[in-house]
Design a protein around this motif. Structure first.
Motif, PDB file in Angstrom:
ATOM      1  N   ASP A  41       0.844  -1.179   0.000  1.00 19.32           N
ATOM      2  CA  ASP A  41       0.000   0.000   0.000  1.00 19.32           C
ATOM      3  C   ASP A  41       0.886   1.236   0.000  1.00 19.32           C
ATOM      4  OD1 ASP A  41       0.863   0.354   2.661  1.00 19.32           O
ATOM      5  OD2 ASP A  41      -0.741  -0.982   3.363  1.00 19.32           O
ATOM      6  N   GLY A  42       0.265   2.397   0.300  1.00 13.90           N
ATOM      7  CA  GLY A  42       0.961   3.666   0.191  1.00 13.90           C
ATOM      8  C   GLY A  42       2.045   3.900   1.205  1.00 13.90           C
ATOM      9  N   ARG A  43       2.181   3.047   2.234  1.00 14.78           N
ATOM     10  CA  ARG A  43       3.214   3.274   3.247  1.00 14.78           C
ATOM     11  C   ARG A  43       4.626   3.020   2.728  1.00 14.78           C
ATOM     12  NH1 ARG A  43       0.706  -0.556   7.699  1.00 14.78           N
ATOM     13  NH2 ARG A  43       0.055  -1.608   5.781  1.00 14.78           N
ATOM     14  N   TYR A  44       4.726   2.370   1.569  1.00 10.83           N
ATOM     15  CA  TYR A  44       6.062   2.112   1.017  1.00 10.83           C
ATOM     16  C   TYR A  44       6.596   3.279   0.203  1.00 10.83           C
ATOM     17  CZ  TYR A  44       5.234  -2.781   2.246  1.00 10.83           C
ATOM     18  OH  TYR A  44       4.984  -3.942   2.926  1.00 10.83           O
ATOM     19  N   TYR A  45       5.808   4.328   0.064  1.00  6.50           N
ATOM     20  CA  TYR A  45       6.252   5.397  -0.825  1.00  6.50           C
ATOM     21  C   TYR A  45       7.553   6.020  -0.360  1.00  6.50           C
ATOM     22  CZ  TYR A  45       5.189   9.294   2.341  1.00  6.50           C
ATOM     23  OH  TYR A  45       5.198  10.183   3.368  1.00  6.50           O
ATOM     24  N   ARG A  46       7.839   6.018   0.971  1.00  8.11           N
ATOM     25  CA  ARG A  46       9.049   6.668   1.493  1.00  8.11           C
ATOM     26  C   ARG A  46      10.317   5.981   1.016  1.00  8.11           C
ATOM     27  NH1 ARG A  46       8.291   6.987   7.828  1.00  8.11           N
ATOM     28  NH2 ARG A  46       7.610   4.824   7.477  1.00  8.11           N
ATOM     29  N   LEU A  47      10.232   4.692   0.599  1.00  8.44           N
ATOM     30  CA  LEU A  47      11.414   3.982   0.119  1.00  8.44           C
ATOM     31  C   LEU A  47      11.739   4.346  -1.326  1.00  8.44           C
ATOM     32  CD1 LEU A  47      10.727   0.438   1.613  1.00  8.44           C
ATOM     33  CD2 LEU A  47      12.204   2.230   2.525  1.00  8.44           C
ATOM     34  N   PHE A  48      10.721   4.807  -2.084  1.00  5.51           N
ATOM     35  CA  PHE A  48      10.930   5.076  -3.508  1.00  5.51           C
ATOM     36  C   PHE A  48      10.969   6.569  -3.819  1.00  5.51           C
ATOM     37  CE2 PHE A  48       8.896   0.973  -3.034  1.00  5.51           C
ATOM     38  CZ  PHE A  48       9.710   0.158  -3.800  1.00  5.51           C
ATOM     39  N   ALA A  49      10.495   7.407  -2.909  1.00  2.00           N
ATOM     40  CA  ALA A  49      10.579   8.849  -3.093  1.00  2.00           C
ATOM     41  C   ALA A  49      11.999   9.309  -2.756  1.00  2.00           C
ATOM     42  CB  ALA A  49       9.554   9.535  -2.193  1.00  2.00           C
ATOM     43  N   PRO A  50      12.353  10.534  -3.159  1.00  4.80           N
ATOM     44  CA  PRO A  50      13.675  11.064  -2.763  1.00  4.80           C
ATOM     45  C   PRO A  50      13.848  10.956  -1.247  1.00  4.80           C
ATOM     46  CG  PRO A  50      12.644  12.477  -4.383  1.00  4.80           C
ATOM     47  CD  PRO A  50      11.631  11.461  -4.034  1.00  4.80           C
ATOM     48  N   LEU A  51      15.033  10.482  -0.810  1.00  2.00           N
ATOM     49  CA  LEU A  51      15.254  10.186   0.606  1.00  2.00           C
ATOM     50  C   LEU A  51      15.065  11.422   1.468  1.00  2.00           C
ATOM     51  CD1 LEU A  51      18.238   7.686   0.553  1.00  2.00           C
ATOM     52  CD2 LEU A  51      15.908   7.283   1.341  1.00  2.00           C
ATOM     53  N   THR A  52      14.260  11.243   2.512  1.00  3.05           N
ATOM     54  CA  THR A  52      13.915  12.336   3.421  1.00  3.05           C
ATOM     55  C   THR A  52      14.158  11.869   4.861  1.00  3.05           C
ATOM     56  OG1 THR A  52      12.230  13.114   1.871  1.00  3.05           O
ATOM     57  CG2 THR A  52      12.087  13.919   4.143  1.00  3.05           C
ATOM     58  N   PHE A  53      14.662  12.784   5.697  1.00  4.86           N
ATOM     59  CA  PHE A  53      14.850  12.468   7.102  1.00  4.86           C
ATOM     60  C   PHE A  53      13.543  12.731   7.836  1.00  4.86           C
ATOM     61  CE2 PHE A  53      15.877  13.643  11.480  1.00  4.86           C
ATOM     62  CZ  PHE A  53      16.569  12.506  11.873  1.00  4.86           C
ATOM     63  N   TYR A  54      12.905  11.602   8.302  1.00  6.08           N
ATOM     64  CA  TYR A  54      11.640  11.696   9.017  1.00  6.08           C
ATOM     65  C   TYR A  54      11.907  11.632  10.516  1.00  6.08           C
ATOM     66  CZ  TYR A  54       9.551  10.760   4.472  1.00  6.08           C
ATOM     67  OH  TYR A  54       9.183  10.833   3.174  1.00  6.08           O
ATOM     68  N   HIS A  55      11.214  12.484  11.276  1.00  7.87           N
ATOM     69  CA  HIS A  55      11.421  12.573  12.723  1.00  7.87           C
ATOM     70  C   HIS A  55      11.003  11.299  13.438  1.00  7.87           C
ATOM     71  CE1 HIS A  55      10.841  17.174  12.081  1.00  7.87           C
ATOM     72  NE2 HIS A  55      12.041  16.750  11.663  1.00  7.87           N
ATOM     73  N   ASN A  56       9.944  10.660  12.974  1.00 10.75           N
ATOM     74  CA  ASN A  56       9.427   9.520  13.719  1.00 10.75           C
ATOM     75  C   ASN A  56      10.385   8.330  13.681  1.00 10.75           C
ATOM     76  OD1 ASN A  56       8.840   9.064  10.893  1.00 10.75           O
ATOM     77  ND2 ASN A  56       7.621   7.324  11.589  1.00 10.75           N
ATOM     78  N   VAL A  57      11.287   8.272  12.648  1.00  2.98           N
ATOM     79  CA  VAL A  57      12.237   7.159  12.566  1.00  2.98           C
ATOM     80  C   VAL A  57      13.207   7.223  13.756  1.00  2.98           C
ATOM     81  CG1 VAL A  57      14.078   6.122  11.196  1.00  2.98           C
ATOM     82  CG2 VAL A  57      12.020   7.055  10.079  1.00  2.98           C
ATOM     83  N   ALA A  58      13.762   8.401  14.016  1.00  5.48           N
ATOM     84  CA  ALA A  58      14.687   8.557  15.147  1.00  5.48           C
ATOM     85  C   ALA A  58      13.944   8.445  16.469  1.00  5.48           C
ATOM     86  CB  ALA A  58      15.409   9.892  15.044  1.00  5.48           C
ATOM     87  N   ASP A  59      12.747   9.000  16.570  1.00  6.67           N
ATOM     88  CA  ASP A  59      11.981   8.938  17.814  1.00  6.67           C
ATOM     89  C   ASP A  59      11.657   7.501  18.185  1.00  6.67           C
ATOM     90  OD1 ASP A  59      12.093  11.664  17.884  1.00  6.67           O
ATOM     91  OD2 ASP A  59      10.062  11.968  17.074  1.00  6.67           O
ATOM     92  N   LYS A  60      11.266   6.716  17.215  1.00  5.93           N
ATOM     93  CA  LYS A  60      10.894   5.338  17.491  1.00  5.93           C
ATOM     94  C   LYS A  60      12.096   4.527  17.982  1.00  5.93           C
ATOM     95  CE  LYS A  60       8.080   3.436  14.649  1.00  5.93           C
ATOM     96  NZ  LYS A  60       7.516   2.792  13.440  1.00  5.93           N
ATOM     97  N   THR A  61      13.302   4.880  17.521  1.00  9.71           N
ATOM     98  CA  THR A  61      14.488   4.101  17.902  1.00  9.71           C
ATOM     99  C   THR A  61      15.088   4.585  19.226  1.00  9.71           C
ATOM    100  OG1 THR A  61      14.944   3.764  15.554  1.00  9.71           O
ATOM    101  CG2 THR A  61      16.739   3.317  17.108  1.00  9.71           C
ATOM    102  N   LEU A  62      15.157   5.888  19.420  1.00  7.38           N
ATOM    103  CA  LEU A  62      15.857   6.443  20.583  1.00  7.38           C
ATOM    104  C   LEU A  62      14.953   6.619  21.796  1.00  7.38           C
ATOM    105  CD1 LEU A  62      17.980   9.164  18.710  1.00  7.38           C
ATOM    106  CD2 LEU A  62      18.675   6.855  19.403  1.00  7.38           C
ATOM    107  N   ALA A  63      13.621   6.710  21.571  1.00  3.14           N
ATOM    108  CA  ALA A  63      12.720   6.920  22.710  1.00  3.14           C
ATOM    109  C   ALA A  63      12.642   5.676  23.569  1.00  3.14           C
ATOM    110  CB  ALA A  63      11.322   7.307  22.215  1.00  3.14           C
ATOM    111  N   LEU A  64      12.597   5.880  24.903  1.00  2.00           N
ATOM    112  CA  LEU A  64      12.519   4.736  25.808  1.00  2.00           C
ATOM    113  C   LEU A  64      11.177   4.039  25.705  1.00  2.00           C
ATOM    114  CD1 LEU A  64      14.243   6.290  28.981  1.00  2.00           C
ATOM    115  CD2 LEU A  64      15.245   4.775  27.242  1.00  2.00           C
ATOM    116  N   ASN A  65      10.103   4.797  25.594  1.00  2.00           N
ATOM    117  CA  ASN A  65       8.754   4.222  25.483  1.00  2.00           C
ATOM    118  C   ASN A  65       8.048   4.851  24.278  1.00  2.00           C
ATOM    119  OD1 ASN A  65       8.897   2.585  27.875  1.00  2.00           O
ATOM    120  ND2 ASN A  65       8.622   4.483  29.081  1.00  2.00           N
ATOM    121  N   SER A  66       8.343   4.338  23.108  1.00  2.00           N
ATOM    122  CA  SER A  66       7.721   4.869  21.889  1.00  2.00           C
ATOM    123  C   SER A  66       6.305   4.321  21.745  1.00  2.00           C
ATOM    124  CB  SER A  66       8.549   4.480  20.660  1.00  2.00           C
ATOM    125  OG  SER A  66       7.909   4.933  19.491  1.00  2.00           O
TER     126      SER A  66
END
Length: 408
Positions: A41-66
């Protein structure tokens, strides 16, 4: 030599960047394929669009309770693939989520899976056939088209005129009646050919008190057949061979005169012409009929009573004669409204030695479905007939009547 190796190194570096990104995509797709209930579905668009730094990627990894971690496996794998690129190849990142928000809002609905909602509709029971035949015929019935059409009309009308013996202007009382029947049989194969046939019968009698020789004498007498065979040349135009034949039923007299002026087959006229026929048909169907012109025509005239021959242009002692020349016939019906109708027939023939012109006009006033009143006007020119001191070669006939009419 150094420039050559430098170019190769840059090219290899570009290939490695593409391979790194490809592995990240394959990793995310493989994780999604492991779940059979997930779909692309449309959630894969971020892999094929020009690479963008999304905030939620870092938040999900570094946050203690995401709050978003572990709730959507596809989103988690896509975020993990992007995180690998951010850490290993930050030079491939083109823009940030902050830049996108300044440009325009980000569609949040692309993070949610697309699920079609189907509403179940109550199943309708099959309606059984009522009185359905047990055996349904499997043969095809082809109905033959109707090429022939038939129609006609007729009327029987009367006229009475009473004048007292001391009427200051004179005159005489008389009674008259006239009956007519018109029948048509027309053939049209809808493929250029047509054949029209029309038979007209008309007979009328007059009774006058002042005529001591004849109790009744005819005032209207006609038998006429018109037949036309046509081949379509263009729209409403036909090459036509036309036949016209006419005579009368009975003997014709004048008041207090024993001489017979006309009789059955005295005369008989037959006209055969080759030419063109035009079908008249207005858009509102008020005016209909045909106009025929025959530049090549032959006219045959026969007179059974030899003593009447000179009155109809024949040489003394002759029964018949042939003439050649052009011929024109127009037969039209103009329906002004539901009450008044005008029927007209124009006929002209010339042999360049003599001319014959007839113009019949019938004005019909429909009083009710079966009651009509008619006005008949008939001017005629024939320079083969005897010359009259008052009218010359012109002849004129007129009458009006009221009676029954029927159309079929």
């Amino acid at each position: 030599m150094y420039a050559f190796y430098e170019e190769k190194i840059v090219s290899l570096h570009s290939v490695m960047r593409k391979v790194t990104l490809l592995f990240a995509v394959i990793s995310a797709l493989s994780a999604s394929a492991a779940q059979p209930n997930d779909s692309l579905d449309g959630r894969y668009y971020r892999l094929f669009a020009p690479l963008t730094f999304y905030h939620n990627v870092a938040d999900k990894t570094l946050a203690l309770n995401s709050e978003s971690a572990g709730k959507d496996r596809v989103a988690d794998e896509v975020d993990a693939a992007l995180l690998k690129v951010y850490l290993k190849r930050p030079d491939l990142v083109r823009t940030t989520e902050t830049d996108l928000e300044e440009t325009g809002s980000i569609r949040e609905d692309l993070y949610q899976p697309i699920i079609n909602e189907v509403e179940f509709v109550n199943k309708v029971d099959t309606v059984p056939l009522v009185d359905a035949p047990e055996d349904i015929p499997d043969t095809v019935m082809v109905q033959k088209p109707k090429f022939w059409t038939y129609k006609g009309d007729g009327f029987l009308q009367f006229m009475q005129n009473y004048v007292s013996g001391n009427w200051y202007k004179g005159g005489e009382s008389n009674y008259s009646m006239v009956g007519a029947l018109t029948a048509e049989a027309n053939f049209d194969n809808k493929n250029k050919w047509k054949w029209d046939n029309k038979l007209e019968l008309k007979l009328g009698f007059l009774r006058s008190r002042t005529d001591s020789l004849h109790k009744f004498k005819s005032n209207e007498d006609l038998i006429r057949l018109t037949s036309k065979l046509g081949l379509e040349a263009a729209k409403n135009w036909y090459y036509t061979l036309q036949l016209q034949a006419y005579t009368q039923f009975t003997q014709g007299y004048k008041s207090n005169d024993p001489k017979i002026y006309s009789d059955f087959f005295s005369p008989l006229n037959i006209n055969l012409g080759l030419g063109m026929d035009y079908k008249v048909e207005s858009k509102n169907q008020k005016l209909t009929g045909t106009i025929n012109f025959s530049p090549i025509a032959v006219n045959y005239r026969y007179v059974g009573r030899v003593d009447l021959g000179p009155s109809y242009g024949l040489d003394p002692g002759k029964h018949s004669m042939f003439e050649f020349g052009p011929n024109m016939t127009a037969d039209l019906v103009w329906k002004f409204n539901d009450v008044v109708t005008w029927k007209t027939r124009f006929y002209a023939f010339t042999s360049f030695k003599r001319a014959e012109i007839e113009w019949e006009n019938t004005f019909e006033l429909r009083v009710s479905k079966y009651i009509t009143a008619n006005l008949f006007l008939f001017p005629r020119f024939d320079d083969a007939s005897l010359y009259d001191d008052d009218l010359g070669y012109w002849q004129f006939k007129e009458y009006s009547s009221l009676g029954f009419a029927y159309t079929f």
